[in-house]
Design a protein around this motif. Structure first.
Motif, short mmCIF file in Angstrom:
data_model
loop_
_atom_site.label_atom_id
_atom_site.label_comp_id
_atom_site.label_asym_id
_atom_site.label_seq_id
_atom_site.Cartn_x
_atom_site.Cartn_y
_atom_site.Cartn_z
N THR A 37 -2.16 -4.55 9.59
CA THR A 37 -3.13 -4.84 10.67
C THR A 37 -3.72 -6.40 10.59
O THR A 37 -4.78 -6.46 10.28
CB THR A 37 -4.50 -3.83 10.67
OG1 THR A 37 -4.78 -3.69 9.24
CG2 THR A 37 -3.96 -2.50 11.07
N HIS A 66 -4.87 -10.14 2.34
CA HIS A 66 -5.25 -9.51 3.70
C HIS A 66 -6.61 -9.23 3.71
O HIS A 66 -7.12 -9.03 5.08
CB HIS A 66 -4.19 -8.46 3.61
CG HIS A 66 -4.01 -7.72 5.12
ND1 HIS A 66 -5.17 -6.92 5.56
CD2 HIS A 66 -3.27 -7.67 6.10
CE1 HIS A 66 -4.81 -6.70 6.79
NE2 HIS A 66 -3.77 -6.90 7.28
N VAL A 100 0.91 -1.22 0.03
CA VAL A 100 -0.07 0.15 0.09
C VAL A 100 0.77 1.43 0.10
O VAL A 100 0.62 2.17 -0.82
CB VAL A 100 -0.90 -0.16 1.10
CG1 VAL A 100 -1.53 1.24 1.53
CG2 VAL A 100 -1.98 -1.19 1.04
N ASP A 145 10.02 3.12 7.25
CA ASP A 145 9.79 1.79 7.69
C ASP A 145 10.94 1.38 8.88
O ASP A 145 11.87 2.07 8.83
CB ASP A 145 9.83 0.98 6.40
CG ASP A 145 9.11 -0.27 6.33
OD1 ASP A 145 8.08 -0.36 5.74
OD2 ASP A 145 9.64 -1.27 7.35
N1 LIG Z 1 -2.14 -5.06 0.16
C1 LIG Z 1 -3.24 -4.79 -0.07
O1 LIG Z 1 -3.89 -5.12 -1.15
C2 LIG Z 1 -4.15 -4.08 0.74
C3 LIG Z 1 -5.30 -3.42 0.19
C4 LIG Z 1 -6.03 -2.38 0.81
C5 LIG Z 1 -5.80 -2.48 2.32
N2 LIG Z 1 -4.64 -2.84 2.60
C6 LIG Z 1 -4.34 -2.48 4.17
O2 LIG Z 1 -3.33 -1.61 4.15
C7 LIG Z 1 -2.34 -2.02 5.07
C8 LIG Z 1 -1.11 -2.24 5.01
O3 LIG Z 1 -0.76 -3.45 4.19
P1 LIG Z 1 0.30 -3.76 3.27
O4 LIG Z 1 -0.33 -4.87 2.15
O5 LIG Z 1 0.85 -2.66 2.64
O6 LIG Z 1 1.22 -4.21 4.36
P2 LIG Z 1 3.05 -5.04 4.04
O7 LIG Z 1 3.06 -5.85 4.83
O8 LIG Z 1 2.98 -4.98 2.59
O9 LIG Z 1 3.68 -3.67 4.14
C9 LIG Z 1 3.75 -3.07 5.59
C10 LIG Z 1 4.98 -2.46 6.00
O10 LIG Z 1 4.85 -1.64 7.06
C11 LIG Z 1 5.97 -1.87 7.68
N3 LIG Z 1 5.94 -1.51 9.23
C12 LIG Z 1 5.45 -2.44 10.21
N4 LIG Z 1 5.25 -1.80 11.50
C13 LIG Z 1 5.78 -0.40 11.23
C14 LIG Z 1 5.96 0.77 11.91
N5 LIG Z 1 5.52 0.73 13.15
N6 LIG Z 1 6.45 1.82 11.34
C15 LIG Z 1 6.46 1.99 10.11
N7 LIG Z 1 6.47 0.82 9.17
C16 LIG Z 1 6.15 -0.49 9.75
C17 LIG Z 1 6.66 -3.02 7.55
O11 LIG Z 1 7.93 -3.51 7.63
C18 LIG Z 1 5.99 -3.19 5.79
O12 LIG Z 1 7.27 -2.99 5.07
C19 LIG Z 1 -2.98 -3.01 6.06
O13 LIG Z 1 -4.04 -2.41 6.87
C20 LIG Z 1 -4.14 -3.52 5.04
O14 LIG Z 1 -5.17 -4.28 5.67
C21 LIG Z 1 -3.75 -3.65 2.04
#
Ligand SMILES: NC(=O)c1ccc[n+]([C@@H]2O[C@H](COP(=O)([O-])OP(=O)(O)OC[C@H]3O[C@@H](n4cnc5c(N)ncnc54)[C@H](O)[C@@H]3O)[C@@H](O)[C@H]2O)c1
Length: 419
Positions: free
Chosen positions: A85, A260, A13, A32
């Motif tokens: 999350t 997710h 995201v 990050d």
């Molecule tokens: N992937 C999807 O298709 C999608 C679509 C819509 C919504 N979302 C939502 O978006 C959010 C993020 O999902 P994602 O798929 O990007 O996750 P991801 O796991 O791809 O990336 C998350 C990143 O956040 C970093 N991180 C963890 N704790 C942290 C902190 N305290 N400070 C800074 N960085 C930190 C991790 O190291 C990782 O690089 C989630 O809530 C998810 O539900 C995801």
């Protein structure tokens, strides 16, 4: 150095969002907690499907940089939280990454900062979890000294038509002034901004979108089971129903839901309703039950296909094609291929897998990676198409296979068993 925005969490995201903001001419800093990730981004390497190394190089050329030093957050006019999350024990959301990112902002923000939460979560999180933390650590007051909003991420990995810029962005602020400020911010790089009354409406809109998909997928998954018993071709049924130009949207059955959003996010809502109000959100719980049992159903159908041919599943060579949760991407999170592999392994099958996007799949049971797709398809006792990546010509693979089980309804000929 002052930047227009710092994006916290550089995953599926955060990184596409950073690219879109960079493209629009904003100065963007990525934050990050993963140092190896920050280093590899700064070296020009992408780790998400939707961005190439060239995209990262272009972002760096426009001034993007990744850091793990939270003190750099201090210079940002806006801070956007895109951290994971996951589900905690008991099906509530695990908010540790959200609170961690919020604390990093709270310790470093200054008067006038816009803070936006994008991570999917239960209604009330922005107001009840993020706001008090920010206010406590910064000594500032939301809506007066700084702006706070929720704006759900709607990214659809692998979607070539809708990206961050042309997908309307829902924005709900803690106060109307916060909504205005957040809408103005996203308006700089998103075509359409949609305002909600407040943060809770924006949080719930995201959960409604995901719950809607979850429930409708469960509906066709339940139908798939009895249509098979009744010898009705559900794929043909859906094709026919889809010709209605209003009031119907097609959803398709499959081996289960993954990623997710669909299997996890609706639980935030049902958990929240149950803990706050004491009663269940029955649609979500039913959808969860139906979708979660699809891998076991597929395993049973596979067992029946082998049985009809006089073969025991115990000792049979079963080849799984496509193990990611979605077609044409490399994301394996929550993929239904994992419980399917475990179920088949439990029945004694010898498993192989092929996936052009996954080099090292570890579902927790023994599986052998197959490189030569065509000879492996010809040799297996049963081939199961779990994910229909565009690289697979399902009809020609089905013609080569001894037995081919198509869980995605993409084969046209009579060579395959369909879900
Ligand atoms: N992937 C999807 O298709 C999608 C679509 C819509 C919504 N979302 C939502 O978006 C959010 C993020 O999902 P994602 O798929 O990007 O996750 P991801 O796991 O791809 O990336 C998350 C990143 O956040 C970093 N991180 C963890 N704790 C942290 C902190 N305290 N400070 C800074 N960085 C930190 C991790 O190291 C990782 O690089 C989630 O809530 C998810 O539900 C995801």
């Amino acid at each position: 150095m002052a930047v227009d925005v710092v994006i916290l969490g550089l995953g599926y995201v955060g990184l596409p969002l950073a690219r879109e903001a960079t493209r629009a001419g904003l100065s963007v800093l990525g934050f990050d907690v993963n140092q190896a990730l920050a280093d590899s981004l700064n070296a020009g390497r992408s780790h998400v499907d939707d961005l190439t190394d060239e995209d990262i190089a272009a972002m760096i050329g426009s001034g993007f940089r990744a850091t793990t030093d939270e003190r750099e957050i201090a210079g940002a006019a806006a801070a956007v939280i895109c951290v994971p999350t996951p589900l905690a024990e008991g099906d509530g959301p695990d908010l540790r990454a959200v609170t961690g990112a919020t604390e990093a902002i709270g310790r470093n923000m200054c008067r006038g900062t816009l803070v936006v939460l994008e991570s999917t979560t239960y209604p009330g999180t922005t107001d009840e979890v993020v706001r008090p933390l920010l206010e406590k650590l910064s000594g500032l007051t939301a809506g007066i000294d700084f702006n706070l909003a929720f704006s759900p991420e709607r990214i659809d990995p692998g979607n070539e038509r809708f990206g961050a810029a042309n997908t309307p962005k829902v924005v709900g602020g803690y106060t109307p002034g916060c909504t205005d400020r957040a809408a103005e911010f996203y308006g700089r790089f998103v075509d359409t901004v949609v305002r909600t009354r407040g943060t809770r409406e924006a949080e719930t809109a995201k959960l409604l979108e995901n719950t809607y998909r979850h429930v409708n997928i469960a509906l066709v998954n339940e139908m798939a089971r009895f249509c098979h018993e009744l010898d009705i071709d559900l794929w043909d049924v859906i094709r026919a129903a889809s010709t209605k130009p209003f009031g119907f949207q097609a959803f398709y059955p499959g081996p289960g839901v993954g990623g997710h959003c669909i299997p996890i996010d609706p639980n935030y809502l049902s958990h929240n309703v149950r803990t706050r109000l004491g009663y269940p959100f029955r649609f979500v719980e039913l959808a969860q039950e139906i979708n979660a049992t699809m891998p076991a159903y597929v395993a049973r159908r596979a067992q029946n296909i082998l049985n009809e041919a006089g073969l025991a599943t115990n000792g049979a060579n079963v080849l799984l094609l496509g193990v990611t949760y979605k077609a044409d991407i490399a994301d394996e999170r929550e993929s239904p291929a994992i419980p399917l592999a475990r179920d088949l392994h439990g029945l004694g099958a010898k498993l192989g897998y092929h996936d052009p996007h996954v080099d090292n799949w570890q579902p927790g049971v023994d599986v052998v990676r197959v490189d030569d797709l065509h000879s492996a398809v010809a040799q297996a006792d049963l081939v199961i198409l779990v994910q229909s990546h565009r690289d697979y010509d399902a009809d020609s693979l089905a013609a080569k296979a001894k037995r081919f089980f198509d869980t995605r309804g993409v084969t046209r000929g009579d060579d395959a068993f369909r879900l």
